[in-house]
Design a protein around this motif. Structure first.
Motif, mmCIF file in Angstrom:
data_model
loop_
_atom_site.group_PDB
_atom_site.id
_atom_site.type_symbol
_atom_site.label_atom_id
_atom_site.label_comp_id
_atom_site.label_asym_id
_atom_site.label_seq_id
_atom_site.Cartn_x
_atom_site.Cartn_y
_atom_site.Cartn_z
ATOM 1 N N VAL A 117 0.858 -1.182 0.000
ATOM 2 C CA VAL A 117 0.000 0.000 0.000
ATOM 3 C C VAL A 117 0.893 1.231 0.000
ATOM 4 N N ALA A 118 0.649 2.154 -0.928
ATOM 5 C CA ALA A 118 1.441 3.375 -1.044
ATOM 6 C C ALA A 118 0.580 4.578 -0.696
ATOM 7 N N ILE A 119 1.111 5.431 0.214
ATOM 8 C CA ILE A 119 0.411 6.647 0.628
ATOM 9 C C ILE A 119 1.404 7.796 0.522
ATOM 10 N N PRO A 120 1.444 8.508 -0.609
ATOM 11 C CA PRO A 120 2.440 9.569 -0.792
ATOM 12 C C PRO A 120 2.148 10.806 0.046
ATOM 13 N N THR A 121 3.225 11.446 0.521
ATOM 14 C CA THR A 121 3.106 12.705 1.264
ATOM 15 C C THR A 121 3.798 13.851 0.520
ATOM 16 N N THR A 122 4.295 13.581 -0.669
ATOM 17 C CA THR A 122 4.789 14.615 -1.576
ATOM 18 C C THR A 122 4.144 14.390 -2.934
ATOM 19 N N ARG A 131 12.154 -4.273 -11.040
ATOM 20 C CA ARG A 131 10.941 -4.058 -11.833
ATOM 21 C C ARG A 131 10.213 -5.367 -12.081
ATOM 22 N N ASP A 132 8.916 -5.326 -11.892
ATOM 23 C CA ASP A 132 8.058 -6.477 -12.186
ATOM 24 C C ASP A 132 6.621 -5.969 -12.178
ATOM 25 N N ALA A 133 5.798 -6.460 -13.086
ATOM 26 C CA ALA A 133 4.409 -5.997 -13.152
ATOM 27 C C ALA A 133 3.661 -6.256 -11.848
ATOM 28 N N ARG A 134 4.080 -7.283 -11.108
ATOM 29 C CA ARG A 134 3.391 -7.611 -9.856
ATOM 30 C C ARG A 134 3.755 -6.663 -8.717
ATOM 31 N N MET A 135 4.695 -5.750 -8.965
ATOM 32 C CA MET A 135 5.059 -4.758 -7.954
ATOM 33 C C MET A 135 4.111 -3.560 -7.940
ATOM 34 N N LEU A 136 3.171 -3.496 -8.855
ATOM 35 C CA LEU A 136 2.155 -2.451 -8.786
ATOM 36 C C LEU A 136 1.419 -2.560 -7.448
ATOM 37 N N PRO A 137 1.235 -1.456 -6.743
ATOM 38 C CA PRO A 137 0.598 -1.534 -5.423
ATOM 39 C C PRO A 137 -0.807 -2.125 -5.477
ATOM 40 N N ALA A 138 -1.152 -2.794 -4.385
ATOM 41 C CA ALA A 138 -2.525 -3.280 -4.252
ATOM 42 C C ALA A 138 -3.475 -2.117 -4.007
ATOM 43 N N LEU A 139 -2.954 -1.071 -3.369
ATOM 44 C CA LEU A 139 -3.774 0.104 -3.063
ATOM 45 C C LEU A 139 -2.883 1.337 -3.038
ATOM 46 N N ALA A 140 -3.311 2.388 -3.721
ATOM 47 C CA ALA A 140 -2.646 3.690 -3.653
ATOM 48 C C ALA A 140 -3.653 4.693 -3.109
ATOM 49 N N ILE A 141 -3.275 5.364 -2.021
ATOM 50 C CA ILE A 141 -4.135 6.385 -1.424
ATOM 51 C C ILE A 141 -3.449 7.730 -1.612
ATOM 52 N N VAL A 142 -4.003 8.554 -2.472
ATOM 53 C CA VAL A 142 -3.428 9.864 -2.779
ATOM 54 C C VAL A 142 -4.323 10.925 -2.151
ATOM 55 N N ASP A 143 -3.917 11.373 -0.976
ATOM 56 C CA ASP A 143 -4.664 12.378 -0.223
ATOM 57 C C ASP A 143 -3.850 13.672 -0.269
ATOM 58 N N PRO A 144 -4.261 14.655 -1.073
ATOM 59 C CA PRO A 144 -3.460 15.875 -1.193
ATOM 60 C C PRO A 144 -3.247 16.590 0.133
ATOM 61 N N GLY A 145 -4.137 16.379 1.100
ATOM 62 C CA GLY A 145 -3.975 17.013 2.394
ATOM 63 C C GLY A 145 -2.683 16.615 3.083
ATOM 64 N N LEU A 146 -2.160 15.431 2.762
ATOM 65 C CA LEU A 146 -0.907 14.985 3.362
ATOM 66 C C LEU A 146 0.292 15.754 2.830
ATOM 67 N N THR A 147 0.113 16.490 1.732
ATOM 68 C CA THR A 147 1.215 17.290 1.178
ATOM 69 C C THR A 147 1.174 18.740 1.654
#
Length: 382
Positions: A132-137, A162-178
């Motif tokens: 799960v990826a949650i960016p703060t920038t 690199r591998d296609a299976r490395m795509l995250p299961a979930l990406a949460i992009v909350d601009p408030g975290l930036t």
């Protein structure tokens, strides 16, 4: 007729202010033993650690204070073993580290076997842990890409796992975290995000879906970064988060170009920050590509990028050379250091120009650029 193409991304993307409130519950549904990869300031991840604990999760925390390298990843694996799900909350370096660990924890072969350029570049021998990826920038778009960039100090290179299976299961992009991201980080990461919607648009592997993302994001990104250099602006933060996400989606499904072809070796050789390198190189690579390109369709795309840049500065009708001069001057005035000020000397430039030939990013560049041409780009960006 539209040519056939494929498009892959994270299993699910949550975008928008407040979406991070969904994180703990969704992560707990993937596994109860959580590895939480965070930045150097651990307190910024306390909210998520507490929310996961409230969900009944056991949380192991790992701080990533800099861009990841192979020794860091190998050392972290002992701490990380036993995790059922890996979560990365932070900037691009943190997300790359988390993504790499999710892949490395299930490997049976040495990590080096799977690294590009310096290793064999083999596909993963087992699927990664859920990630799960949650960016703060707002910069790298790593939350929706299939690779992790890792430094290899012995080779003085940054390369991809690199591998296609490395795509995250979930990406949460909350601009408030930036919100409140430091000005210098905002500038460098924002220019990286803009580069990552420009390069896929002008590259040789663009497709209709990446075109749609990039055409929308390029002018929006230019306007937003200029606003953020004047004052903190939540709406501009929202815009940059969107542009960064579009860049990750586009580069993962089309490609990049000479900016990133040079940025990888330069970062590995000198340790300079990736976003700052990209921001310094972008105007000069665009000009070099326009001078070298022979495909009329790609030339037209480069000119369209010039028009968008010119319009952002109130210079409708500006040619690409005029537009990139405006962008370069503005970036320097906003505080972006040139390559020399980033510690990148002539020896590093020569080595990077030679190494760029083997970079995956260069394969889709709109025009072939010689070592001499790449050196000239870096000299102009110094």
């Amino acid at each position: 007729m539209t040519s056939p193409f494929a498009f892959a991304t994270a299993t699910q993307i949550l975008f928008g202010r407040g979406q991070s409130a969904e994180a703990a519950g969704r992560i707990a549904a993937m596994g109860r033993r959580v590895l939480l990869v965070q930045g150097a300031t651990a307190a910024r991840a306390d909210w998520l650690a507490d929310a996961l604990a409230a969900q009944g999760c056991t949380v192991t925390r790992l701080s990533v204070p800099r861009e990841p390298d192979l020794p860091m990843i190998l050392s972290a694996m002992d701490t990380a073993r036993g995790a059922e799900v890996v979560v990365a909350l932070g900037g691009g370096a943190v997300i790359d580290a988390g993504k790499a660990l999710a892949a490395c924890l299930t490997m049976t072969r040495p990590v080096l076997d799977h690294l590009e350029v310096v290793g064999q570049g083999l596909p993963l021998d087992h699927a990664p842990l859920p990630f799960v990826a949650i960016p703060t920038t707002a910069g790298t778009g790593a939350e929706v890409t299939r690779n992790a960039v890792i430094g290899v100090p012995e080779a003085r290179r940054k390369v991809s796992l690199r591998d296609a299976r490395m795509l995250p299961a979930l990406a949460i992009v909350d601009p408030g975290l930036t919100d409140g991201c430091p000005r210098g980080v905002t500038l460098a990461s924002g220019l990286d995000a803009i580069t990552q919607v420009i390069e896929p648009y002008v590259c040789t592997r663009a497709n209709p879906l990446t075109d749609a993302l990039c055409r929308d994001a390029i002018p929006r990104g230019l306007t937003a970064i200029m606003r953020l250099m004047e004052a903190e602006d939540p709406q501009a933060r929202d815009e940059m988060a969107w542009v960064s996400l579009c860049g990750g989606l586009a580069l993962a499904n089309a490609g990049l170009g000479a900016v990133h072809g040079l940025a990888g070796p330069l970062g590995g050789l000198t340790g300079a920050a990736h976003g700052a390198i990209c921001g310094a190189l972008l105007p000069h690579v665009l000009l070099a590509n326009r001078q070298a390109v022979t495909d009329p369709a790609l030339a037209a795309r480069l000119d369209q990028v010039g028009a968008w840049i010119g319009a952002a500065f109130g210079r409708g009708g500006a040619t690409l050379p005029q537009a990139v001069a405006l962008l370069g001057d503005w970036s320097r005035a906003a505080g972006l250091p040139g390559l020399a000020a980033q510690g990148i000397d002539a020896a590093a430039q020569q080595a990077a120009a030679e190494a760029a030939a083997t970079s995956s990013s260069m394969k889709a560049n709109p025009a072939p650029l010689s070592v001499a041409a790449l050196r000239a780009v870096m000299q102009a960006a110094s």
